[in-house]
Design a protein around this motif. Structure first.
Motif, PDB file in Angstrom:
ATOM      1  N   HIS A 132      38.520  46.234  38.856  1.00  0.00           N
ATOM      2  CA  HIS A 132      39.794  45.653  39.401  1.00  0.00           C
ATOM      3  C   HIS A 132      40.786  46.860  39.624  1.00  0.00           C
ATOM      4  CE1 HIS A 132      38.268  42.121  36.959  1.00  0.00           C
ATOM      5  NE2 HIS A 132      38.373  41.722  38.121  1.00  0.00           N
ATOM      6  N   ASP A 136      44.617  44.447  42.832  1.00  0.00           N
ATOM      7  CA  ASP A 136      44.292  43.094  42.048  1.00  0.00           C
ATOM      8  C   ASP A 136      45.163  42.849  41.050  1.00  0.00           C
ATOM      9  OD1 ASP A 136      41.324  42.531  43.388  1.00  0.00           O
ATOM     10  OD2 ASP A 136      41.049  44.446  42.203  1.00  0.00           O
ATOM     11  N   GLN A 137      45.876  43.915  40.341  1.00  0.00           N
ATOM     12  CA  GLN A 137      46.813  43.695  39.409  1.00  0.00           C
ATOM     13  C   GLN A 137      48.232  43.143  40.087  1.00  0.00           C
ATOM     14  OE1 GLN A 137      46.873  43.159  36.556  1.00  0.00           O
ATOM     15  NE2 GLN A 137      47.561  44.999  35.274  1.00  0.00           N
ATOM     16  N   THR A 140      47.720  39.561  40.646  1.00  0.00           N
ATOM     17  CA  THR A 140      47.463  38.849  39.561  1.00  0.00           C
ATOM     18  C   THR A 140      48.795  38.369  39.168  1.00  0.00           C
ATOM     19  OG1 THR A 140      45.251  39.549  38.990  1.00  0.00           O
ATOM     20  CG2 THR A 140      46.625  38.662  37.086  1.00  0.00           C
ATOM     21  N   SER A 153      51.903  35.146  31.594  1.00  0.00           N
ATOM     22  CA  SER A 153      51.226  35.287  32.796  1.00  0.00           C
ATOM     23  C   SER A 153      51.621  36.331  33.819  1.00  0.00           C
ATOM     24  CB  SER A 153      51.393  33.680  33.644  1.00  0.00           C
ATOM     25  OG  SER A 153      52.666  33.457  34.104  1.00  0.00           O
ATOM     26  N   GLY A 156      49.632  40.371  33.558  1.00  0.00           N
ATOM     27  CA  GLY A 156      48.354  40.881  34.514  1.00  0.00           C
ATOM     28  C   GLY A 156      47.169  41.253  33.595  1.00  0.00           C
ATOM     29  N   MET A 157      46.197  41.999  34.219  1.00  0.00           N
ATOM     30  CA  MET A 157      44.986  42.371  33.387  1.00  0.00           C
ATOM     31  C   MET A 157      45.197  43.430  32.465  1.00  0.00           C
ATOM     32  SD  MET A 157      42.611  41.606  36.483  1.00  0.00           S
ATOM     33  CE  MET A 157      43.588  42.797  37.865  1.00  0.00           C
ATOM     34  N   ARG A 205      44.083  33.352  46.075  1.00  0.00           N
ATOM     35  CA  ARG A 205      44.203  35.051  45.844  1.00  0.00           C
ATOM     36  C   ARG A 205      44.247  35.597  47.219  1.00  0.00           C
ATOM     37  NH1 ARG A 205      43.729  39.050  41.870  1.00  0.00           N
ATOM     38  NH2 ARG A 205      43.512  37.515  40.242  1.00  0.00           N
TER      39      ARG A 205
END
Length: 332
Positions: A132, A136-137, A140, A153, A156-157, A205
């Motif tokens: 990722h 991607d972050q 998200t 939420s 993120g990751m 997404r």
């Protein structure tokens, strides 16, 4: 002597990110597993990991999961394994069955993929490296914002996560842009696979990636993706501080009850709303393994702050009721 080929900035950036992630582990692993789809992100990650692991004496495995959801997926997976082998990686293709759960095809495929990765990595005693990127972050964080479920939420990751069973997940590229991974593949003469699902606007997404973020960049100026990633990082730092406070508080105010657990209403009332709500969510999650929505959490909090004799509240997997001076959570 011939000229030594120069290292491309993109390749150097990704190798540095992998090196930093591996050095941050509590101890050097004997092996790592790279989740390899064949796309640019995971391919660049695999190449960098193979390079960095070689000098560190770390064995590198790759797992390419074939979900069987697209025609020719077996060929794509086999091609990715061939490339991994050429990089000196012990490559493996794992076919999985994607079980519909009602959560949507993306979530179902992800659950099947992570289940396969977990099983193999635990058998190898190795952490999993995921490809990722910063992009991607940012996506998200925007998806979390659209759900409106609070700061949790928007975190993120995480760059690294250790599960209760010791399984470790690492995302070395969260500070690397997606375009950098493509540049690295080009510099190393690696041909990535372009997943047609990544341009399919049926997926939320993809719409965020191709419609929402470009509009934000155009209207608000460049740097939106980086700003969203910074926001996620700051919120994770805040969450870690909150979690430490919560665990210290819970030790003093929680008691086991018949068929459940209870919390002191007076102690909850003495805490700020943000901390009170987090305690409620954590207690339910820890005891019953379910997450509460914002609305459900607020209803439980009203048993503390606005008590007028209301009856038990039905929650996922349990009930909450005020009994004397305590909030009792009982299994349903």
């Amino acid at each position: 002597m011939g000229d030594v080929p120069s290292l491309s900035p993109a390749t150097a950036s990704i190798r540095r990110a992998v090196r930093t992630a591996l050095s941050a582990l509590p101890e050097q692993p004997a092996a790592v597993v790279v989740a390899l789809s064949g796309g640019a992100d995971s391919l660049a990650l695999a190449a960098a990991t193979a390079f960095e692991a070689r000098s560190a004496g770390i064995a590198v495995h790759s797992v390419t999961v074939d979900h069987g959801l697209q025609e020719g997926s077996d060929r794509v997976a086999a091609d990715a394994a061939v490339v991994a082998t050429s990089l000196g990686i012990a490559a493996r293709v794992q076919r999985v069955e994607v079980t519909p759960t009602g959560e949507g095809p993306e979530a179902d495929a992800r659950a099947a993929r992570y289940g396969a990765l977990r099983e193999i990595a635990l058998a190898e005693g190795a952490p999993v490296l995921l490809g990722h990127t910063l992009d991607d972050q940012a996506e998200t964080v925007l998806l979390g914002l659209s759900r409106g479920s609070g700061a949790g939420s928007l975190q993120g990751m995480a760059p690294a996560r250790i599960d209760d069973d010791g399984m470790t997940w690492i995302r070395p590229l969260l500070a690397v842009r997606r375009e950098t991974t493509r540049e690295a593949c080009a510099a190393e003469r690696l041909t990535p696979w372009d997943d047609p699902h990544n341009t399919d606007h049926r997926y939320l997404r993809v719409r965020v990636r191709e419609r929402v973020l470009p509009v934000l960049e155009a209207e608000l100026g460049p740097g939106i993706a980086e700003a969203l990633a910074r926001t996620a990082e700051q919120l994770r730092e805040d969450a870690e501080a909150f979690d430490e406070m919560i665990h210290e508080t819970i030790e003093d105010i929680v008691e086991h009850a018949e068929a459940g657990i209870s919390v002191s209403a007076a102690a909850l009332a003495a805490n700020p709303a943000a901390l009170r709500n987090r305690i409620i969510r954590l207690v339910v999650q820890s005891e019953f393994g379910v997450g509460l929505s914002r609305g459900q959490t607020v209803e439980v909090a009203r048993l503390v702050t606005d008590w007028s004799g209301q009856g038990p509240i039905d929650l996922p997997g349990c009930t909450a009721a005020r009994v004397g001076g305590r909030i009792v959570f009982a299994a349903r």
